[in-house]
Design a protein around this motif. Structure first.
Motif, short mmCIF file in Angstrom:
data_model
loop_
_atom_site.label_atom_id
_atom_site.label_comp_id
_atom_site.label_asym_id
_atom_site.label_seq_id
_atom_site.Cartn_x
_atom_site.Cartn_y
_atom_site.Cartn_z
N GLY A 94 0.84 -1.18 0.00
CA GLY A 94 0.00 0.00 0.00
C GLY A 94 0.88 1.23 0.00
O GLY A 94 1.97 1.22 0.55
N VAL A 95 0.39 2.28 -0.64
CA VAL A 95 1.10 3.56 -0.61
C VAL A 95 0.16 4.57 0.04
O VAL A 95 -0.98 4.73 -0.38
CB VAL A 95 1.51 4.01 -2.03
CG1 VAL A 95 2.16 5.38 -1.98
CG2 VAL A 95 2.46 2.99 -2.65
N LEU A 96 0.67 5.23 1.06
CA LEU A 96 -0.08 6.22 1.81
C LEU A 96 0.61 7.56 1.66
O LEU A 96 1.78 7.71 2.02
CB LEU A 96 -0.15 5.82 3.29
CG LEU A 96 -0.96 6.69 4.23
CD1 LEU A 96 -2.43 6.72 3.82
CD2 LEU A 96 -0.84 6.17 5.66
N GLY A 144 -6.00 10.08 8.42
CA GLY A 144 -7.14 10.61 7.69
C GLY A 144 -7.26 10.09 6.27
O GLY A 144 -8.11 10.52 5.50
N ALA A 145 -6.40 9.13 5.88
CA ALA A 145 -6.44 8.58 4.53
C ALA A 145 -6.16 7.08 4.58
O ALA A 145 -5.57 6.58 5.54
CB ALA A 145 -5.41 9.27 3.64
N ALA A 146 -6.59 6.39 3.54
CA ALA A 146 -6.30 4.96 3.41
C ALA A 146 -5.27 4.77 2.30
O ALA A 146 -5.23 5.55 1.35
CB ALA A 146 -7.57 4.18 3.10
N PRO A 147 -4.47 3.74 2.40
CA PRO A 147 -3.48 3.49 1.34
C PRO A 147 -4.15 3.05 0.04
O PRO A 147 -5.25 2.50 0.05
CB PRO A 147 -2.64 2.32 1.90
CG PRO A 147 -3.00 2.20 3.33
CD PRO A 147 -4.35 2.80 3.50
N SER A 148 -3.46 3.26 -1.07
CA SER A 148 -3.85 2.63 -2.33
C SER A 148 -3.06 1.33 -2.42
O SER A 148 -1.87 1.30 -2.12
CB SER A 148 -3.56 3.54 -3.52
OG SER A 148 -2.19 3.87 -3.57
#
Length: 179
Positions: A94-96, A144-148
């Motif tokens: 995953g990339v965050l 506040g974000a999810a990984p792709s």
């Protein structure tokens, strides 16, 4: 180069990086190897480790030859040698974006990821497919974000290590309060 595989590995010193790059180029696997300094977070000896590393990446037409060449020239007993896959493998990277060292540490201490590598504000996370939903929840809370996510393949020893290090919530032993 037909059907190139983007291969990624890390190491801990300039000398080791040079040896790995020389092995890649002399074996004619790739003409160019990209190098960047990162911070690697991983669980070792009961706590989160935060170590500087050098990430090497290159494109190769033969992923098996790339893995065997990097393995032969690597200084780690269990090197990370990974590449994106088009179909699910059971392992994901995953990339965050906009991540911090605190987010990396929180994800690794959750035991939901085997390692997290910070380059600037971009965090690369390696885990199992089955843990990715739980990682999303921790990442959302922390940043506040999810990984792709991208399925990955890699050398057997590293993927085995990821499987052993990642602990799903039902596998984690609860500690009594106050301990």
């Amino acid at each position: 180069m037909a059907s190139a595989w983007h291969v990624i590995t890390t190491t801990d010193s300039v000398d080791a990086s040079t040896k790995i790059k020389e092995g890649i180029v002399s074996s004619k696997i790739a003409d160019q190897v990209t190098e960047e300094n990162i911070r690697s977070f991983y669980w070792w000896e009961g706590k989160v480790q935060d170590d500087p590393e050098i990430r090497l990446s290159f494109d190769a037409s033969d992923k098996e030859k790339a893995v065997s060449t990097v393995t032969a020239s690597h200084n780690y007993d269990v090197p990370m040698i990974i590449y994106p896959e088009a179909t699910p493998t059971g392992y994901v990277m995953g990339v965050l974006a906009n991540a911090t060292p605190e987010v990396a540490e929180k994800l690794v201490s959750s035991r939901l990821v085997a390692c997290a590598q910070l380059s600037g504000a971009s965090l690369a996370i390696k885990t199992t497919q089955e843990a990715s939903a739980s990682v999303n929840a921790v990442a959302l809370e922390a940043s506040g974000a999810a990984p792709s996510w991208q399925p990955i393949g890699g050398n057997d020893a590293y993927l085995k290590w990821v499987r052993e290090e990642v602990k799903l919530p039902h596998e984690q032993v609860a500690k009594p309060h106050g301990s």
